[in-house]
Write a protein that holds these residues in place. Structure first.
Motif, PDB file in Angstrom:
ATOM      1  N   SER A 160      26.353  10.270  -9.153  1.00  0.00           N
ATOM      2  CA  SER A 160      25.083  10.932  -8.830  1.00  0.00           C
ATOM      3  C   SER A 160      25.038  11.450  -7.394  1.00  0.00           C
ATOM      4  N   THR A 161      25.673  10.741  -6.465  1.00  0.00           N
ATOM      5  CA  THR A 161      25.630  11.186  -5.061  1.00  0.00           C
ATOM      6  C   THR A 161      26.832  12.054  -4.691  1.00  0.00           C
ATOM      7  N   PHE A 162      27.826  12.099  -5.576  1.00  0.00           N
ATOM      8  CA  PHE A 162      29.011  12.930  -5.321  1.00  0.00           C
ATOM      9  C   PHE A 162      28.842  14.261  -6.048  1.00  0.00           C
ATOM     10  N   THR A 163      27.862  15.023  -5.620  1.00  0.00           N
ATOM     11  CA  THR A 163      27.509  16.270  -6.307  1.00  0.00           C
ATOM     12  C   THR A 163      28.597  17.337  -6.176  1.00  0.00           C
ATOM     13  N   PHE A 164      29.499  17.154  -5.216  1.00  0.00           N
ATOM     14  CA  PHE A 164      30.565  18.137  -4.977  1.00  0.00           C
ATOM     15  C   PHE A 164      31.795  17.861  -5.851  1.00  0.00           C
ATOM     16  N   VAL A 165      31.701  16.847  -6.725  1.00  0.00           N
ATOM     17  CA  VAL A 165      32.821  16.497  -7.614  1.00  0.00           C
ATOM     18  C   VAL A 165      32.391  16.696  -9.057  1.00  0.00           C
ATOM     19  N   SER A 166      33.237  17.350  -9.844  1.00  0.00           N
ATOM     20  CA  SER A 166      32.971  17.552 -11.271  1.00  0.00           C
ATOM     21  C   SER A 166      33.506  16.345 -12.047  1.00  0.00           C
ATOM     22  N   GLN A 167      32.613  15.622 -12.737  1.00  0.00           N
ATOM     23  CA  GLN A 167      33.056  14.432 -13.466  1.00  0.00           C
ATOM     24  C   GLN A 167      34.052  14.759 -14.574  1.00  0.00           C
ATOM     25  N   PRO A 168      33.815  15.809 -15.406  1.00  0.00           N
ATOM     26  CA  PRO A 168      34.818  16.128 -16.445  1.00  0.00           C
ATOM     27  C   PRO A 168      36.194  16.423 -15.855  1.00  0.00           C
ATOM     28  N   ASP A 169      36.209  17.180 -14.742  1.00  0.00           N
ATOM     29  CA  ASP A 169      37.500  17.507 -14.117  1.00  0.00           C
ATOM     30  C   ASP A 169      38.143  16.263 -13.517  1.00  0.00           C
ATOM     31  N   LEU A 170      37.313  15.375 -12.956  1.00  0.00           N
ATOM     32  CA  LEU A 170      37.840  14.126 -12.389  1.00  0.00           C
ATOM     33  C   LEU A 170      38.510  13.294 -13.483  1.00  0.00           C
ATOM     34  N   GLU A 171      37.870  13.207 -14.658  1.00  0.00           N
ATOM     35  CA  GLU A 171      38.429  12.423 -15.761  1.00  0.00           C
ATOM     36  C   GLU A 171      39.747  13.022 -16.247  1.00  0.00           C
ATOM     37  N   ILE A 172      39.808  14.363 -16.314  1.00  0.00           N
ATOM     38  CA  ILE A 172      41.044  15.031 -16.744  1.00  0.00           C
ATOM     39  C   ILE A 172      42.165  14.786 -15.742  1.00  0.00           C
ATOM     40  N   GLU A 173      41.840  14.866 -14.445  1.00  0.00           N
ATOM     41  CA  GLU A 173      42.850  14.659 -13.402  1.00  0.00           C
ATOM     42  C   GLU A 173      43.374  13.222 -13.424  1.00  0.00           C
ATOM     43  N   LEU A 174      42.475  12.254 -13.652  1.00  0.00           N
ATOM     44  CA  LEU A 174      42.913  10.856 -13.746  1.00  0.00           C
ATOM     45  C   LEU A 174      43.834  10.651 -14.940  1.00  0.00           C
ATOM     46  N   ALA A 175      43.499  11.279 -16.050  1.00  0.00           N
ATOM     47  CA  ALA A 175      44.336  11.162 -17.246  1.00  0.00           C
ATOM     48  C   ALA A 175      45.702  11.804 -17.013  1.00  0.00           C
ATOM     49  N   ASP A 176      45.703  12.899 -16.248  1.00  0.00           N
ATOM     50  CA  ASP A 176      46.945  13.636 -16.002  1.00  0.00           C
ATOM     51  C   ASP A 176      47.892  12.874 -15.073  1.00  0.00           C
ATOM     52  N   ILE A 177      47.323  12.178 -14.104  1.00  0.00           N
ATOM     53  CA  ILE A 177      48.151  11.512 -13.084  1.00  0.00           C
ATOM     54  C   ILE A 177      48.613  10.122 -13.522  1.00  0.00           C
ATOM     55  N   ALA A 178      47.957   9.564 -14.541  1.00  0.00           N
ATOM     56  CA  ALA A 178      48.154   8.155 -14.902  1.00  0.00           C
ATOM     57  C   ALA A 178      49.582   7.808 -15.301  1.00  0.00           C
ATOM     58  N   ASP A 179      50.333   8.763 -15.893  1.00  0.00           N
ATOM     59  CA  ASP A 179      51.683   8.462 -16.373  1.00  0.00           C
ATOM     60  C   ASP A 179      52.774   9.168 -15.578  1.00  0.00           C
ATOM     61  N   LYS A 180      52.413   9.721 -14.427  1.00  0.00           N
ATOM     62  CA  LYS A 180      53.417  10.380 -13.587  1.00  0.00           C
ATOM     63  C   LYS A 180      53.906   9.383 -12.536  1.00  0.00           C
ATOM     64  N   GLU A 181      55.102   8.886 -12.780  1.00  0.00           N
ATOM     65  CA  GLU A 181      55.618   7.758 -11.998  1.00  0.00           C
ATOM     66  C   GLU A 181      55.668   8.054 -10.507  1.00  0.00           C
ATOM     67  N   VAL A 182      55.918   9.294 -10.128  1.00  0.00           N
ATOM     68  CA  VAL A 182      56.033   9.625  -8.702  1.00  0.00           C
ATOM     69  C   VAL A 182      54.724   9.352  -7.965  1.00  0.00           C
ATOM     70  N   TRP A 183      53.583   9.577  -8.649  1.00  0.00           N
ATOM     71  CA  TRP A 183      52.279   9.333  -8.011  1.00  0.00           C
ATOM     72  C   TRP A 183      51.797   7.912  -8.272  1.00  0.00           C
ATOM     73  N   VAL A 184      52.129   7.362  -9.430  1.00  0.00           N
ATOM     74  CA  VAL A 184      51.763   5.970  -9.721  1.00  0.00           C
ATOM     75  C   VAL A 184      52.424   5.041  -8.716  1.00  0.00           C
ATOM     76  N   SER A 185      53.688   5.353  -8.372  1.00  0.00           N
ATOM     77  CA  SER A 185      54.412   4.517  -7.399  1.00  0.00           C
ATOM     78  C   SER A 185      53.758   4.556  -6.027  1.00  0.00           C
ATOM     79  N   LYS A 186      53.090   5.668  -5.709  1.00  0.00           N
ATOM     80  CA  LYS A 186      52.366   5.774  -4.430  1.00  0.00           C
ATOM     81  C   LYS A 186      51.286   4.705  -4.329  1.00  0.00           C
TER      82      LYS A 186
END
Length: 493
Positions: free
Chosen positions: A348-374
């Motif tokens: 509610s206070t993060f009006t500059f962030v799109s929740q649908p896009d945030l959920e898609i980005e989290l789903a996209d990054i979840a199985d990429k080992e190079v970023w998971v290892s970070k």
């Protein structure tokens, strides 16, 4: 070359203004920022309101004073709100990306109808994440000792003042400590403003108790409580308990801790109090060294009373920190984004962030080992820093703790390495990273303010005071080259 006082004043103000312009540029270009406010009186009894901003720039998280605002009249919630809003407008700070505000617990700040936070949200036309300074709440919980324990502290302070108030008494007592080869050379005075001193005063008093009694007898002063087992029991209990609270308070101090870390320190201490209560109930006193030593000469200890005292304090802890507990998932996001259900995040206070896009980005990054290892490396680094800090704290090496890597910097470096493809989750992480967990920095600024504007320099103007304080506490450097180019050169030089 010697400069006149007026020239020094003018150039200090110009350097301060240059730093302010750099700060404003960074705040307006940051994905998000938060503010913290607190007030204190200067030497002339003028209320000074410290307005701080926390944000992320190319160098990492920054906690900066934006302005020291003098409040010449009343200090009601509406006065504070008007001063802050006018300051933000005058400096052209874009409030669209403001996510949270932290204050102390004063009614003028947190009143439900006319408090500063309520009025600020009405002025902005939207909700903010609001936090009651975690240090302030911890100090309030520490004041939940029963009246009998408070009376013990009051009497100790009274006796210490009696000894140290007169120069002759003080000198004679120090000589006595020297004669008996005491581990300490003096007592400590209690400072009501800094309640941490209470624990140190009690500890030193208990260590010098026999010498104190000898000295008071030589002066014909009688305090029967010093011989009473019940009173002495409470004294040693207070020595140990305030020692534990002091350790917690020191953990909550300083820059560079995330709001999540501060909450975890409090939750851990709340859990420790269950151990303390059981320790006292069983009479082992493993975590109460002063009380354990007292037990060797006094077998009868009211364990039930001490246990109830600890449980009452634990209840007080459980009733506070509600804003932090409620937002724990949100506060955890920068450290463990892949383990959190996006639906649990406060959007509610993060009006500059799109929740649908945030959920898609989290789903996209979840199985990429190079970023998971970070994020795995980040967890390991934070664990290492926490381990080193715990070891140094146990050894009371507080200055060395300052040299450890800052947790918020480690979190920033991890997220800064994530590509802009994931800009929504990056913005959210940086927004959470900007949240103030405490108003500790405000207190630090007021200490500097009292040093700059003292009884020897009480005629400093508001502008000069603000400029001097900003120059003293900021991490920015003025652009000397630019400032010099604007100054007329003297032909003789």
């Amino acid at each position: 070359m010697p400069l006149s006082a007026k020239t020094v004043k003018d150039r200090t103000i110009k350097m301060s203004e240059n730093i302010t312009s750099q700060q404003i540029n960074d705040i307006n270009s940051a994905p998000a920022f938060s503010i913290a406010c607190d007030e204190s009186s200067d030497v002339n009894d003028i209320e000074q309101l410290a307005l701080l901003c926390k944000y992320v720039n190319s160098d990492g998280p920054q906690e900066e004073i934006i302005e020291l605002i003098p409040l010449k009249g009343q200090t009601r919630g509406e006065d504070i709100c008007e001063a802050v809003v006018n300051c933000l407008k005058a400096k052209e700070i874009n409030t669209t990306n403001m996510v949270s505000v932290a204050t102390d617990g004063a009614p003028s700040m947190r009143g439900t109808q006319k408090g500063f936070i309520t009025l600020l949200q009405k002025s902005l036309g939207r909700e903010l994440l609001t936090f009651h300074c975690i240090l302030n709440q911890e100090a309030l919980c520490a004041q939940t000792f029963p009246p009998e324990c408070k009376e013990v502290t009051d009497l100790v302070i009274q006796i210490v003042n009696k000894i140290m108030a007169k120069g002759l008494n003080h000198r004679q007592f120090c000589s006595l400590l020297d004669e008996v080869d005491s581990a300490y050379s003096d007592l400590l005075l209690h400072n009501k403003v800094r309640w941490l001193s209470r624990g140190e005063v009690l500890k030193r008093f208990a260590a010098c108790l026999e010498q104190v009694k000898t000295f008071l007898e030589s002066k014909g002063l009688t305090y029967p409580e010093l011989e009473h087992p019940d009173w002495l029991e409470k004294l040693h209990f207070m020595v140990d308990m305030t020692g534990h609270l002091n350790m917690l308070n020191r953990s909550l101090q300083g820059k560079g801790s995330t709001a999540l870390q501060l909450l975890e320190y409090v939750l851990a201490f709340e859990r420790k109090m269950t151990v303390f209560a059981r320790d006292v109930e069983e009479g082992t006193f493993s975590h109460f060294p002063s009380l354990r030593e007292f037990k060797t000469s006094h077998n009868n200890i009211n364990c039930e009373y001490l246990q109830h005292t600890i449980i009452a304090m634990q209840t007080a802890f459980g009733q506070r920190f509600s804003e932090f507990r409620k937002e724990k998932s949100t506060l955890s996001f920068p450290v463990t984004p892949l383990d959190i259900d996006p639906s649990m995040l406060n959007m509610s206070t993060f009006t500059f962030v799109s929740q649908p896009d945030l959920e898609i980005e989290l789903a996209d990054i979840a199985d990429k080992e190079v970023w998971v290892s970070k994020f795995k490396s980040l967890t390991a680094d934070l664990e290492d820093v926490a381990r080193q800090k715990a070891i140094l704290a146990r050894e009371h090496k507080w200055s060395e703790i300052e040299n450890l890597p800052k947790p918020d910097k480690l979190v920033f470096e991890t997220w800064n390495a994530i590509p802009e493809t994931y800009h929504n989750i990056k913005k959210y992480a940086f927004g959470v990273l900007s949240i103030f967990g405490s108003t500790y920095l405000c207190e630090q600024i007021f200490s500097n303010m009292n040093y700059v504007k003292s009884k020897y320099r009480s005629r400093l103007t508001d502008v000069s005071l603000q400029s001097c304080v900003k120059m003293k506490v900021t991490s920015y450097s003025p652009d000397i080259e630019k400032l010099s180019s604007d100054v007329q050169k003297q032909k003789s030089h």
